[in-house]
Design a protein around this motif. Structure first.
Motif, PDB file in Angstrom:
ATOM      1  N   PHE A 150      37.380  18.913   4.068  1.00  0.00           N
ATOM      2  CA  PHE A 150      37.838  18.322   5.328  1.00  0.00           C
ATOM      3  C   PHE A 150      39.368  18.251   5.344  1.00  0.00           C
ATOM      4  O   PHE A 150      40.009  18.586   6.352  1.00  0.00           O
ATOM      5  N   ALA A 151      39.950  17.840   4.218  1.00  0.00           N
ATOM      6  CA  ALA A 151      41.416  17.793   4.123  1.00  0.00           C
ATOM      7  C   ALA A 151      42.012  19.189   4.278  1.00  0.00           C
ATOM      8  O   ALA A 151      43.036  19.371   4.958  1.00  0.00           O
ATOM      9  N   ALA A 152      41.374  20.180   3.665  1.00  0.00           N
ATOM     10  CA  ALA A 152      41.868  21.554   3.781  1.00  0.00           C
ATOM     11  C   ALA A 152      41.833  22.039   5.221  1.00  0.00           C
ATOM     12  O   ALA A 152      42.698  22.816   5.656  1.00  0.00           O
ATOM     13  N   SER A 153      40.835  21.587   5.978  1.00  0.00           N
ATOM     14  CA  SER A 153      40.765  21.990   7.392  1.00  0.00           C
ATOM     15  C   SER A 153      41.924  21.374   8.175  1.00  0.00           C
ATOM     16  O   SER A 153      42.420  21.973   9.134  1.00  0.00           O
ATOM     17  N   LYS A 154      42.375  20.197   7.780  1.00  0.00           N
ATOM     18  CA  LYS A 154      43.527  19.576   8.425  1.00  0.00           C
ATOM     19  C   LYS A 154      44.796  20.388   8.186  1.00  0.00           C
ATOM     20  O   LYS A 154      45.709  20.407   9.020  1.00  0.00           O
ATOM     21  N   ALA A 155      44.833  21.062   7.043  1.00  0.00           N
ATOM     22  CA  ALA A 155      45.993  21.882   6.702  1.00  0.00           C
ATOM     23  C   ALA A 155      45.862  23.311   7.203  1.00  0.00           C
ATOM     24  O   ALA A 155      46.730  24.146   6.933  1.00  0.00           O
ATOM     25  N   GLY A 156      44.774  23.613   7.910  1.00  0.00           N
ATOM     26  CA  GLY A 156      44.581  24.961   8.446  1.00  0.00           C
ATOM     27  C   GLY A 156      44.071  25.964   7.440  1.00  0.00           C
ATOM     28  O   GLY A 156      44.040  27.163   7.722  1.00  0.00           O
ATOM     29  N   LYS A 157      43.631  25.498   6.270  1.00  0.00           N
ATOM     30  CA  LYS A 157      43.144  26.413   5.236  1.00  0.00           C
ATOM     31  C   LYS A 157      41.649  26.682   5.364  1.00  0.00           C
ATOM     32  O   LYS A 157      41.130  27.597   4.725  1.00  0.00           O
ATOM     33  N   VAL A 158      40.978  25.872   6.152  1.00  0.00           N
ATOM     34  CA  VAL A 158      39.542  26.010   6.397  1.00  0.00           C
ATOM     35  C   VAL A 158      39.331  25.845   7.895  1.00  0.00           C
ATOM     36  O   VAL A 158      39.977  24.991   8.521  1.00  0.00           O
TER      37      VAL A 158
END
Length: 368
Positions: free
Chosen positions: A335-343
């Motif tokens: 979920f955190a990675a999705s906030k960074a645009g990585k997921v």
């Protein structure tokens, strides 16, 4: 020294080896000249070069290929192209564990050959035997879809595999370096809470968005189990990581040993229970496989594990809640990675929804 020795014979062998232009190299994951040279000198069954290859579903971290040579099928497992800091270490550990499980009651693929020389394919890798059957979530195939007794047998087989793994003598198997057994139970809450807090460095992510972390963590810390043991823990024992036979309702082998470590084996049972679905569960989660009718209840799974292991099943709620707590903290990394645009955002939101479900289930467990 071993790696240097391998490198010398490999360089000589590659010079004399024929081209394998007809085989896909999967964007550089398999250098066929170098691989076939290594293969010919290895202890793997069969002879001659690889004549056919097919990429299989192998999870997010590793790549899995079905290889054929001289009417002999082999499974190649290697890390991704862009190695993580411990990718090679993980491969070597997986191979060690599979080798150590030989002769045990744990269903597993037999390890056939290990390459610890990263110069061959750019990473350490190993070969294991192919297994008959399927490993998946979603719609069940064959008799598992048509016959409720086959679905019931799936839960039975999962629990028996978990219990068998817990019975393995890790000291006799030479696996005492797989983790830190000292104060394992006492360290769990802080270990996974720290993992969750670490995601706070990601812009846009707030660990407080995961509910019930404080109350569940306090309960786990205040209610440590009396029956504490240390053994091998698979770490992700659930349907997508278990190969079920299509010929008879049994497990062909447990797969994906990348998370194996030392800990209390009852955590594997907790993991199974967290993946289960039952009336009375919080809303928001569908069964991992379908159809779901006919499966053993959680109560039956717990009773079966107790019969197999002799453990005190009164301790199970702690491990069930810990499994939910741990997995939720880990999933928040996506979920955190999705906030960074990585997921992709939809994946991040879906994973967060499941993490929220897990913490809600943990709250339900500790409430009795």
């Amino acid at each position: 020294m071993a790696a240097q020795k391998n490198r010398n014979w490999l360089e000589d062998a590659v010079l004399d080896h024929g081209s394998n232009d007809a085989l896909d190299d999967f964007d550089g994951l398999i250098d066929w000249d170098r691989f076939n040279a290594w293969l010919e000198a290895s202890e793997a069954p069969g002879s001659g070069p690889v004549t056919a290859v097919r990429k299989l579903a192998g999870g997010l971290q590793n790549n899995v290929f079905l290889l054929s040579r001289d009417n002999q099928d082999l499974i190649l497992r290697r890390p991704g192209k862009h190695l993580k800091p411990k990718s090679n270490e993980t491969m070597l550990r997986e191979a060690r564990v599979l080798k150590a499980l030989e002769g045990s009651a744990v269903p597993h693929p037999r390890m056939l050959a290990l390459c610890d020389d990263a110069d061959v394919l750019g990473a350490c890798f190993y070969l294991m035997e192919p297994l008959e059957g399927f490993a998946k979530s979603g719609d069940l195939p064959g008799e598992y879809a048509a016959n409720a007794s086959w679905r019931r047998a799936m839960g039975d087989a999962l629990v028996k595999a978990a219990s068998a793994l817990g019975e393995v003598d890790y000291l006799a198997a030479g696996l005492e370096d797989l983790g830190k057994p000292e104060n394992w139970h006492e360290r769990q809450v802080e270990r996974w809470r720290s993992q969750l807090e670490g995601y706070a460095a990601t812009p846009g992510y707030d660990p407080a968005d995961l509910p019930h972390v404080d109350v569940v963590g306090r309960w786990l810390a205040d209610n440590l189990p009396n029956d504490r043991r240390i053994g091998l823990v698979h770490g992700d024992l659930q349907f997508p990581n278990v190969m079920f036979s299509l010929q008879t309702p049994k497990i062909s082998g447990v797969l994906d040993w990348e998370l194996v470590s030392l800990g209390d084996p009852l955590l594997d049972l907790g993991w199974i229970l967290s993946s289960w679905s039952e009336d009375g569960d919080p809303e928001g989660k569908s069964p991992m496989v379908k159809p779901w009718d006919g499966f053993l209840s959680r109560r039956e799974l717990i009773a079966l594990y107790g019969e197999q292991s002799g453990r005190d099943m009164a301790q199970v709620p702690w491990f069930f809640a810990l499994a939910c707590y741990k997995l939720a903290c880990l999933l928040e990394g996506t979920f955190a990675a999705s906030k960074a645009g990585k997921v992709p955002e939809p994946i991040g939101l879906s994973v967060h929804a499941y993490a929220t479900w897990l913490m809600t289930k943990a709250l339900q467990i500790i409430a009795g």
